[in-house]
Design a protein around this motif. Structure first.
Motif, PDB file in Angstrom:
ATOM      1  N   THR A   1       0.718  -1.149  -0.016  1.00  0.00           N
ATOM      2  CA  THR A   1      -0.039   0.096   0.123  1.00  0.00           C
ATOM      3  C   THR A   1       1.119   1.177   0.027  1.00  0.00           C
ATOM      4  OG1 THR A   1      -0.350   0.157   2.434  1.00  0.00           O
ATOM      5  CG2 THR A   1      -1.808  -1.375   1.380  1.00  0.00           C
ATOM      6  N   LYS A   2       2.145   1.297   0.386  1.00  0.00           N
ATOM      7  CA  LYS A   2       3.125   2.359   0.298  1.00  0.00           C
ATOM      8  C   LYS A   2       3.728   2.553  -1.081  1.00  0.00           C
ATOM      9  CE  LYS A   2       2.798   2.300   4.833  1.00  0.00           C
ATOM     10  NZ  LYS A   2       1.253   2.581   5.351  1.00  0.00           N
ATOM     11  N   LYS A   3       3.521   3.599  -1.616  1.00  0.00           N
ATOM     12  CA  LYS A   3       3.760   3.707  -3.028  1.00  0.00           C
ATOM     13  C   LYS A   3       4.905   4.715  -3.082  1.00  0.00           C
ATOM     14  CE  LYS A   3       0.400   1.742  -4.463  1.00  0.00           C
ATOM     15  NZ  LYS A   3       0.118   0.251  -4.650  1.00  0.00           N
TER      16      LYS A   3
END
Length: 102
Positions: free
Chosen positions: A59-61
């Protein structure tokens, strides 16, 4: 002693794999003196430049600057990978093994 961050755990697993594969690597200093967006880990695999960005989970871009750096690395003929779990680290490991055996 404080607990390791989720991203720190990914970096630890990545380093274990790189050591196992006998890949030269280093962590660029993030002290405000370098270029923004540089990957967390820089490697050389059989003469090929590789940048690896680590994130705590999928979820961390990557930031815009990180993506711009990835584009620049690829345009210069290098490789750039994003890792965030065991599967993405395994994908990099497979690429390393393939590159070494080409």
């Amino acid at each position: 002693m404080s607990a390791m961050t989720p991203e720190g755990k990914i970096k630890k697993k990545l380093v274990e794999m790189l050591k196992n594969e006998k890949v030269w690597y280093f962590f660029p200093a993030a002290n405000g003196m370098g270029k923004a967006g540089i990957p967390d880990v820089i490697c050389i695999v059989e003469g090929q430049f590789v940048g690896i960005e680590c994130k705590a989970d999928e979820t961390k871009k990557p930031t815009t600057l990180q993506l711009m750096c990835a584009k620049d690395i690829r345009a210069a003929g290098g490789y750039w990978f994003l890792v965030y779990d065991d599967y993405s680290i395994a994908d990099v490991e497979k690429w390393i093994q393939t590159w070494k055996n080409r």
